[in-house]
Structures are given as C-alpha cells and as structure tokens.
Design an enzyme around this catalytic site. Structure first.
Site, PDB file in Angstrom:
ATOM      1  N   GLN A 255       0.833  -1.198   0.000  1.00  0.00           N
ATOM      2  CA  GLN A 255       0.000   0.000   0.000  1.00  0.00           C
ATOM      3  C   GLN A 255       0.871   1.252   0.000  1.00  0.00           C
ATOM      4  OE1 GLN A 255      -2.175  -0.600   3.662  1.00  0.00           O
ATOM      5  NE2 GLN A 255      -0.296  -1.098   4.731  1.00  0.00           N
ATOM      6  N   GLU A 333       0.266  -7.997  12.048  1.00  0.00           N
ATOM      7  CA  GLU A 333       0.162  -6.930  11.047  1.00  0.00           C
ATOM      8  C   GLU A 333       0.812  -7.408   9.751  1.00  0.00           C
ATOM      9  OE1 GLU A 333      -0.187  -3.818   8.670  1.00  0.00           O
ATOM     10  OE2 GLU A 333      -1.134  -3.800  10.653  1.00  0.00           O
ATOM     11  N   ASP A 385      -8.967  -4.824  14.067  1.00  0.00           N
ATOM     12  CA  ASP A 385      -8.884  -3.404  13.706  1.00  0.00           C
ATOM     13  C   ASP A 385      -8.322  -3.291  12.292  1.00  0.00           C
ATOM     14  OD1 ASP A 385      -8.845  -0.651  13.813  1.00  0.00           O
ATOM     15  OD2 ASP A 385      -7.002  -0.534  14.972  1.00  0.00           O
TER      16      ASP A 385
END
Length: 523
Positions: A255, A333, A385
């Site tokens: 990203q 993550e 999240d």
C-alpha cells in the site's frame, strides 16, 4: 578455407541473430507485462476495488492487442522500421503511464478515461509486436510457421513470467511504481533499438540507423528526466491531494503510506494523520475516541492474553497495555512498513506511547487470515482493527470464514470486537458485517460513537453464545468513554438502526466489498 568452414559461418551468424531476436522478444514481453501490472496496481492504490481495476485493464489490453495484431499486417512490408517506431512509442507511453495516471487523478479527475486510453494504447502497441517480430524472424531464416510460432511464443511467455515476478519482488520494493515503470520503459527502448542497431544493422542504410539511434536517445532522455524528477513530482502531487503537509510517504509492497501533519497558525494541538492508499486511518486530534471505544469494552472481563489483528499503528495496543493484568499481547500486522513507521517515527511513537516496544507485546508480520488458519493459540480477547473492506485484500478479513477462524482463537469465555465502519454513511455495509459475525455463530452487540474526523462510527462486540454486555473495567478513567456514554452507544436512531436483512459476506460472495464501494462512492 574449406567449403565446410565457409558454410558454417553463415549458419553460426544465423543462430546468433535468431538468439538475439528471441532475447529481444523476451525483454519486450517482460516490459509489456510490467506495464500491465503497474496500471492495475496504480488503480488499486488510488481507488481500491482491485477486481474492477484488474478486469478493466486486462479486458481492454487483450482487446487492444487483437487490434494491434490486425493493424500490423500492412506494416510487415517495412517490419524493421515499424518495429523500431512501435517500441519507441511503447517505451514512452508505458514508461510514463503511472506518472500520467497519477497526474490525471490529482489534477483532472479523469482517472477512468485516462486508464482506458492508456490501456488501449499500450495493448495496441504490444499486439503489433508479435507479427512484426515473426516477420523479422523469418527474414533471418525461413522455417515452417508452426516452429517459428513456437520459438517466438516461448520467448514471449518466458519474458512475461520474468516481468510478472520482477514487478512485485524487485521493482516495487526497490523503486516503487512510478520509477519502476520508467526504468522498464528505458529497458524497452534499448531492447527495441538493439534489434535495428545491432541485429539488423547491416541491412539498413546508415541514415536510418542514425534516425533510430536519435529517436531512442530522445525517448531515453525523456524517461530519464522523468525518473530524476519523479520524487519531486510525487511530493508536489501529494501536497495537492492532502490538506496538510506530508511529513512521510512510502509505497510498500502492499500500500501507499502517507503521514501528514498540520501546522497550526494559532495555538492548539498539531493534527497528525495517517493515510493508507488515500484512506484516512486516524487523526491524532480524536483517535482516542475511536481506540477507547474499540478496545475497552472487549477487555471488560478476563484479559490475560489479547490478540490484535491489524492496528499496526500501535494505537489499539496503547489502550490494551493500560491494563497491568494483561500478560501478553500478540500483534499481527501484514505490512512491516507500517510497523516500522509506528515504532521509529518520533511523532507516531509518542502517540502510541511506544507500545510496540513493550515487553508484553509479540509482533507477528503475517496475513491475519493465514495466521488465524494456522495458529492453535487461544486468547481471552480478540481485537480486529482492519482497514475498511473497499478492496479484495481487505474484504476477506470481513468474511464469515475469517470470523469463524477468529472464533476458534477465542479461549473459553473469550470476547471479540470488530470495527464495522459508519452506520450513518454506510448502513448496509455495517449491517452486512454484523450479520456476517452472527453467521459465524457469535452473539453480537452493536454499538456506535461519534468520532469527529470519521463521523458516526460503529463497532460490534461478540462472543460465542448470547450477546455480550457492554461494560467497562478500565484501571483508570478514560478520556472519552464512560459507562453512561457506552450505555448510550447501544441506541441507534430509527433511520440507521441495523436491520438484520443484509446477507453475510463470504469468500465466495464478498458482498461487503460491493456494498462498501456503492455506499462510499457518493461521499
């Protein structure tokens, strides 16, 4: 010199010429696939919805390749000159494609028309390559059509393989999309020119060789200048796209990461904001409202071991670590670049209270879906999240299958919380997430709070069995969340109350992706 030696020299030269032309085919094919992947990746970074981006680019380019192949038929009489011109134009268009798309997205609001036009141009030029290369291959040595086609397509397909692997594993990590495409354009220009200036140099007049060399040099100059100025261009375009000054920017393998920071002219707090692929992740002014609402209700119970999926900025971790009886936190993550930023950037590290460096935290760099599938660990609380499901990669993290895996990771009596987006701006998306969690066999309690930067924002607290109670048990008073505030968070207005009518989202039918795209498109 014997007759055998005399005959051997032309044969050896023929083999060298054929090998050189097939290598040029290999190089051009690799460049062509990189252009294709760069167009898809750029669209995914800027707009999300990678399925739509890939479908449009692939369909348009394959169609255009057919047009290019037909258009090349009358060019075969002057195959060498035509090939030189086509490769020079392709190198220029393909190399500048990512830069051009970024410019149209930033200043002109013409991204989709530009994407289609560039895909048509690149596809047409790529489609014209093979007929011309076939003509040149037969010019070196005549052979039956089947054998010539096999040789040419073998080189083409192997080149496509190399280009397809080089883009994600070499070009993106080392150069990024923009400079990677520009470098490939330069390679393309050199590969095309070498066919004329090296392989077939004896067959064309000096004047034409000079023209090809000059044209190639001009293309390389344009691409080189663009390469040298690309960083400055991107910095300026980011200053246009983002309201506040950009203090950090990086394109990782997953990203585009941008950190902005306001410069208040009057006294007041500085506003630091994190954007992933252009989507706001938090504002330092009010992020505590979001993270307190996400974390503290799920920790009102047993909390020895806590799992955080996503949240690589360390802000959810900060809230978890306020509880002295939390023994261990596992943070999963996907993007190591986000973790590095959260740990090493002084502003962000201060904001998250250096949570990633806490000895109770175990950081795992992995895809959350794959990690849950493989783990046999159990946790008292699971905090999910994740970024909004506006792309294929994130939609799977809002699927029934994902929530089944998360449920399996719960210890007896464990609880889970999911950020569910905005019940006001995207009510059907929120309802879909709620029903997807229910379809995984979990009792759910929906609630929502006001986060000024985001607006009305929703969460879902869940556990196996009946719906869990909303309550708090913080070790010290929180900045935003109180028992009365949390009790009020359960109440939804009549026009935004979850209806329970949306079908669950699955890996096979990612409804949440379509709903997110539809509902947020108008804002």
């Amino acid at each position: 010199m014997t007759a055998v030696e005399t005959r051997a020299r032309p044969h050896a030269r023929t083999r060298v010429l054929r090998a050189g032309l097939l290598f040029a085919t290999f190089a051009c094919a690799a460049c062509g696939l990189v252009y294709e992947l760069a167009l898809i990746a750029q669209g995914s970074y800027l707009l999300g919805d990678s399925i739509t981006q890939a479908s449009v680019v692939l369909a348009t380019m394959v169609f255009a390749m057919g047009i290019g192949a037909l258009a090349a038929k009358p060019l075969q009489r002057r195959a060498l000159a035509s090939f030189a011109v086509i490769e020079a134009v392709l190198a220029l268009v393909g190399g500048l494609s990512v830069l051009g798309l970024h410019a149209t997205f930033t200043w002109l609001d013409l991204y989709w028309p530009a994407l289609i036009v560039i895909s048509l141009l690149v596809g047409t030029l790529i489609g014209a390559e093979i007929p011309l290369l076939m003509t040149l291959l037969q010019r070196i040595r005549r052979q039956d059509a089947g054998s010539a086609t096999a040789d040419l397509f073998a080189a083409d397909y192997v080149g496509a393989l190399v280009g397809g692997l080089a883009f994600p594993f070499l070009l993106l990590p080392l150069l990024g999309q923009t400079r990677g495409a520009l470098l490939v354009g330069m390679v393309n220009a050199v590969a095309g020119a070498s066919v004329v200036l090296v392989l077939f140099a004896r067959t064309i007049p000096r004047r034409r060789r000079v023209a090809v060399a000059a044209g190639t040099l001009a293309v390389l100059t344009v691409l080189g200048v663009a390469f040298a100025g690309s960083d400055a261009f991107l910095r300026y375009s980011r200053s246009v796209l983002y309201e506040d000054p950009v203090v950090y920017a990086e394109t990782s393998g997953y990203q585009e990461i941008v950190l902005t920071q306001s410069s208040p002219v009057t006294e007041g707090p500085t506003d630091t904001r994190l954007f992933l692929n252009g989507d706001l992740q938090f504002s330092s002014i009010d992020e505590y409202r979001y993270h307190e609402s996400l974390v503290h209700p799920v920790l009102a119970g047993k909390r020895d071991r806590v799992l955080v999926l996503g949240g690589g900025d360390g802000l959810a971790l900060r809230e978890v670590l306020k509880y002295p009886d939390v023994r261990e936190v596992v943070e999963v993550e996907l993007d190591p670049a986000v973790l590095r930023l959260a740990e090493r950037h002084s502003v962000l590290a201060d904001l998250n209270d250096h949570s990633l460096a806490d000895p109770r935290v175990k950081v795992v760099v992995a895809d959350a879906f794959a990690w849950l599938r493989d783990t046999d660990e159990r946790f008292d609380a699971v905090i999910i999240d994740m970024p909004d499901p506006d792309a294929t990669a994130t939609a799977k993290l809002y699927s029934q299958e994902f929530y089944l895996l998360a449920r399996r990771a719960l210890a007896p009596g464990g609880r889970m919380v999911v950020q569910g987006g905005s019940p006001f701006f995207a009510p059907r998306t929120y309802d879909c997430i709620l029903n997807t969690i229910r379809a995984a066999g979990l009792g759910t309690t929906p609630y929502h709070v006001n986060v000024p930067t985001f607006g009305d924002w929703g969460f879902v607290l869940a556990r196996p069995g009946p719906p869990p109670d909303l309550r708090l048990d913080p070790p010290e008073p929180l900045r935003f969340l109180t028992e009365p505030t949390l009790a009020a968070a359960r109440a939804f207005p009549a026009d935004r109350h979850p209806t329970g009518t949306e079908r669950p989202s699955t890996l096979d039918d990612p409804r949440v992706l379509r709903l997110t795209t539809e509902e947020w498109r108008q804002y």
